[in-house]
Design a protein around this motif. Structure first.
Motif, PDB file in Angstrom:
ATOM      1  N   ALA A  17      17.725   6.094  -0.418  1.00  0.00           N
ATOM      2  CA  ALA A  17      17.283   4.810   0.143  1.00  0.00           C
ATOM      3  C   ALA A  17      16.312   4.115  -0.805  1.00  0.00           C
ATOM      4  O   ALA A  17      16.420   2.901  -1.037  1.00  0.00           O
ATOM      5  CB  ALA A  17      16.638   5.028   1.515  1.00  0.00           C
ATOM      6  N   GLN A  18      15.387   4.863  -1.385  1.00  0.00           N
ATOM      7  CA  GLN A  18      14.399   4.266  -2.296  1.00  0.00           C
ATOM      8  C   GLN A  18      15.057   3.730  -3.564  1.00  0.00           C
ATOM      9  O   GLN A  18      14.743   2.631  -4.019  1.00  0.00           O
ATOM     10  CB  GLN A  18      13.318   5.293  -2.634  1.00  0.00           C
ATOM     11  N   LEU A  19      15.954   4.516  -4.154  1.00  0.00           N
ATOM     12  CA  LEU A  19      16.574   4.049  -5.403  1.00  0.00           C
ATOM     13  C   LEU A  19      17.523   2.895  -5.139  1.00  0.00           C
ATOM     14  O   LEU A  19      17.618   1.974  -5.964  1.00  0.00           O
ATOM     15  CB  LEU A  19      17.237   5.188  -6.171  1.00  0.00           C
ATOM     16  N   THR A  20      18.194   2.878  -3.994  1.00  0.00           N
ATOM     17  CA  THR A  20      19.076   1.765  -3.653  1.00  0.00           C
ATOM     18  C   THR A  20      18.267   0.487  -3.477  1.00  0.00           C
ATOM     19  O   THR A  20      18.644  -0.578  -3.987  1.00  0.00           O
ATOM     20  CB  THR A  20      19.899   2.089  -2.390  1.00  0.00           C
ATOM     21  N   LYS A  21      17.158   0.589  -2.782  1.00  0.00           N
ATOM     22  CA  LYS A  21      16.286  -0.574  -2.605  1.00  0.00           C
ATOM     23  C   LYS A  21      15.802  -1.092  -3.960  1.00  0.00           C
ATOM     24  O   LYS A  21      15.852  -2.287  -4.237  1.00  0.00           O
ATOM     25  CB  LYS A  21      15.098  -0.209  -1.726  1.00  0.00           C
ATOM     26  N   ALA A  22      15.360  -0.191  -4.813  1.00  0.00           N
ATOM     27  CA  ALA A  22      14.862  -0.583  -6.138  1.00  0.00           C
ATOM     28  C   ALA A  22      15.964  -1.218  -6.987  1.00  0.00           C
ATOM     29  O   ALA A  22      15.732  -2.206  -7.698  1.00  0.00           O
ATOM     30  CB  ALA A  22      14.275   0.632  -6.863  1.00  0.00           C
ATOM     31  N   ALA A  23      17.172  -0.678  -6.906  1.00  0.00           N
ATOM     32  CA  ALA A  23      18.278  -1.182  -7.727  1.00  0.00           C
ATOM     33  C   ALA A  23      18.651  -2.615  -7.377  1.00  0.00           C
ATOM     34  O   ALA A  23      19.064  -3.379  -8.251  1.00  0.00           O
ATOM     35  CB  ALA A  23      19.492  -0.273  -7.580  1.00  0.00           C
ATOM     36  N   GLU A  34      21.093  -3.128   1.206  1.00  0.00           N
ATOM     37  CA  GLU A  34      22.011  -2.073   0.763  1.00  0.00           C
ATOM     38  C   GLU A  34      21.567  -0.679   1.195  1.00  0.00           C
ATOM     39  O   GLU A  34      22.402   0.147   1.575  1.00  0.00           O
ATOM     40  CB  GLU A  34      22.192  -2.133  -0.761  1.00  0.00           C
ATOM     41  N   GLN A  35      20.271  -0.402   1.163  1.00  0.00           N
ATOM     42  CA  GLN A  35      19.789   0.914   1.583  1.00  0.00           C
ATOM     43  C   GLN A  35      20.048   1.131   3.069  1.00  0.00           C
ATOM     44  O   GLN A  35      20.340   2.249   3.501  1.00  0.00           O
ATOM     45  CB  GLN A  35      18.303   1.105   1.236  1.00  0.00           C
ATOM     46  N   PHE A  36      19.975   0.062   3.868  1.00  0.00           N
ATOM     47  CA  PHE A  36      20.253   0.175   5.299  1.00  0.00           C
ATOM     48  C   PHE A  36      21.742   0.409   5.541  1.00  0.00           C
ATOM     49  O   PHE A  36      22.135   1.123   6.470  1.00  0.00           O
ATOM     50  CB  PHE A  36      19.790  -1.086   6.038  1.00  0.00           C
ATOM     51  N   ILE A  37      22.576  -0.211   4.708  1.00  0.00           N
ATOM     52  CA  ILE A  37      24.023  -0.032   4.816  1.00  0.00           C
ATOM     53  C   ILE A  37      24.394   1.425   4.590  1.00  0.00           C
ATOM     54  O   ILE A  37      25.151   2.018   5.363  1.00  0.00           O
ATOM     55  CB  ILE A  37      24.762  -0.951   3.820  1.00  0.00           C
TER      56      ILE A  37
END
Length: 168
Positions: A17-23, A34-37
């Motif tokens: 979740a953290q890396l998706t948010k950062a990306a 995207e992290q929620f998806i």
């Protein structure tokens, strides 16, 4: 660069979740959800493939693949995404490694093909291309691309799981 691509593990969920948010944080064409998806796909049991790229015990990338619904009724097609690489690790081949590994796994699992929404210049090198007669409603056709694994290309509209509407 010593990158290992493997299936996600329970201990990876927060880091994914953290890396998706950062990306996606500074991506102009992002919903920033995207992290929620990814989490909603996991909770709904629709996360067919979830691979992580690991370097020195740190997650540096992730890719998700989930089933899609086709208006023509054909099953066995999947949607790739989101795919995420930490911003300071982008441009080093990690995304390509995740793409290749996830598509190989999807083929191994018997998928008929895969669709995605993204830059044709990037995804074209993996064989994805816009396909006349296959659409994602409301999206410019050149950005919605498909890759068949040998089956005939379906025609009609593609619909992603409701998890793609997740906002938290």
């Amino acid at each position: 660069m010593n990158i290992i691509v493997r299936n996600e593990q329970t201990d990876d969920i927060d880091a994914i979740a953290q890396l998706t948010k950062a990306a996606f944080e500074h991506e102009q064409h992002s919903s920033h959800t995207e992290q929620f998806i990814v989490n909603a796909l996991r909770r709904s049991g629709r996360l067919t493939i979830s691979l992580v790229a690991v370097e020195s015990d740190a997650l540096v990338g992730h890719v998700a693949i989930s089933p899609v619904t086709l208006s023509c009724g054909i099953a066995g097609w999947y949607g790739l995404g989101p795919i995420s690489v930490l911003p300071d690790r982008q441009g080093r081949g990690i995304g390509s490694m995740l793409m290749e590994a996830s598509l190989a796994e999807l083929r191994r699992q018997g998928g008929l093909g895969c669709v995605l929404l993204g830059d044709p210049g990037y995804y074209g090198r993996f064989g994805f291309k816009a396909q006349p007669g296959l659409e994602l409603p409301g999206v410019p056709p050149e950005y919605f691309q498909a890759l068949s694994f040998g089956s005939d290309l379906p025609r009609g509209s593609v619909h992603y799981h409701a998890a793609f509407d997740a906002t938290e």
